[in-house]
Design a protein around this motif. Structure first.
Motif, mmCIF file in Angstrom:
data_model
loop_
_atom_site.group_PDB
_atom_site.id
_atom_site.type_symbol
_atom_site.label_atom_id
_atom_site.label_comp_id
_atom_site.label_asym_id
_atom_site.label_seq_id
_atom_site.Cartn_x
_atom_site.Cartn_y
_atom_site.Cartn_z
ATOM 1 N N ILE A 1 0.861 -1.183 0.000
ATOM 2 C CA ILE A 1 0.000 0.000 0.000
ATOM 3 C C ILE A 1 0.896 1.231 0.000
ATOM 4 O O ILE A 1 1.796 1.350 0.838
ATOM 5 C CB ILE A 1 -0.919 0.015 1.249
ATOM 6 N N PHE B 1 0.377 -1.571 -5.101
ATOM 7 C CA PHE B 1 1.320 -2.118 -6.083
ATOM 8 C C PHE B 1 1.824 -3.453 -5.554
ATOM 9 O O PHE B 1 1.549 -3.808 -4.409
ATOM 10 C CB PHE B 1 2.461 -1.132 -6.360
ATOM 11 N N GLU C 1 11.936 2.116 3.548
ATOM 12 C CA GLU C 1 10.572 2.440 4.000
ATOM 13 C C GLU C 1 10.180 1.344 4.984
ATOM 14 O O GLU C 1 9.947 0.211 4.573
ATOM 15 C CB GLU C 1 9.577 2.438 2.817
ATOM 16 N N GLU D 1 7.719 -0.706 7.291
ATOM 17 C CA GLU D 1 6.269 -0.937 7.180
ATOM 18 C C GLU D 1 5.828 -2.124 8.040
ATOM 19 O O GLU D 1 6.557 -3.097 8.171
ATOM 20 C CB GLU D 1 5.890 -1.215 5.713
ATOM 21 N N ASP E 1 10.313 -1.802 2.604
ATOM 22 C CA ASP E 1 9.976 -1.691 1.180
ATOM 23 C C ASP E 1 11.080 -0.821 0.552
ATOM 24 O O ASP E 1 10.948 0.392 0.486
ATOM 25 C CB ASP E 1 8.583 -1.041 1.078
ATOM 26 N N LYS F 1 10.344 -0.817 -7.331
ATOM 27 C CA LYS F 1 9.872 -1.418 -6.082
ATOM 28 C C LYS F 1 10.032 -2.937 -6.081
ATOM 29 O O LYS F 1 9.991 -3.556 -5.026
ATOM 30 C CB LYS F 1 8.371 -1.126 -5.911
HETATM 31 ZN ZN ZN Z 1 6.169 1.490 0.850
#
Ligand code: ZN
Length: 203
Positions: A6, A28, A54, A56, A85, A106
């Motif tokens: 997300i 994604f 990132e 998460e 991420d 990503k």
């Molecule tokens: Zn992320």
């Protein structure tokens, strides 16, 4: 298994990237080949000069589900964890600017760090859990799941309209503010309520 992520789920992170606040969750995916094997270092790939971390909160799906109602979503996961991420921000910005899909930014090899999972019952209220990322022993990201724009159960309801969820699928629920670049030899440690859930060395 698949990894569903997300984007833009924390208001302050949306502001730091100067993104627009979405009207529905931004989804994604990362392929399973993006998972960095446990205890392996993360190698900065040659195609990027701006890899961002990132941190998460993760949710692991425990059974098949489609068109899951938010009020039953809690039955579809019983473990939560923490992950990173990794994002090639330079590639992503370039592709975003051109209006092209930014999947490779990503989904590249090693871009998904998946730490330990614990039973969700460990937390009295899953939507009020503190988590953080430390870089070289300094806190760089701090968040609380109460800051999510879309709660875990709402995410599951939304995502399962498009993608059948299966046992073993993992959802990355979005990152709070404080994302930044990694450099060679950085040590990243992710914690939930002060307890270590992941550790990765950057090479
Ligand atoms: Zn992320």
């Amino acid at each position: 298994m698949k990894i569903i992520c997300i984007g833009r789920n924390y208001a302050k992170h949306i502001e730091e990237l100067e993104n627009e606040k979405p009207k529905v969750p931004v989804i994604f995916m990362k392929p399973d080949s993006s998972i960095l094997p446990k205890n392996n270092p993360f190698f900065i790939p040659s195609f990027s000069n701006d890899i961002h971390y990132e941190i998460e909160v993760l949710v692991k799906i425990n059974k098949v589900g489609k068109y899951i109602d938010a009020k039953f979503a809690h039955k579809y996961y019983d473990e939560v964890g923490l992950g990173i991420d990794f994002t090639a921000r330079d590639l992503q910005s370039d592709l975003k600017e051109k209006g092209l899909p930014w999947e490779i930014a990503k989904g590249f090899d090693g871009a998904a760090i998946i730490g330990n999972f614990v039973p969700k019952e460990k937390f009295e209220n899953l939507q009020d859990v503190n988590f953080s990322l430390e870089k070289n022993n300094e806190v760089v990201q701090e968040g609380n799941t109460n800051q999510m724009l879309w709660k875990i159960d709402e995410i599951i309801a939304y995502v399962s309209q498009f993608y059948t969820l299966k046992k073993g699928d993992i959802i990355f629920t979005g990152t709070p503010a404080g994302v930044g670049k990694v450099s060679e030899n950085d040590l990243l440690v992710g914690k939930i309520e002060g307890e270590e859930f992941l550790k990765v060395r950057v090479k």
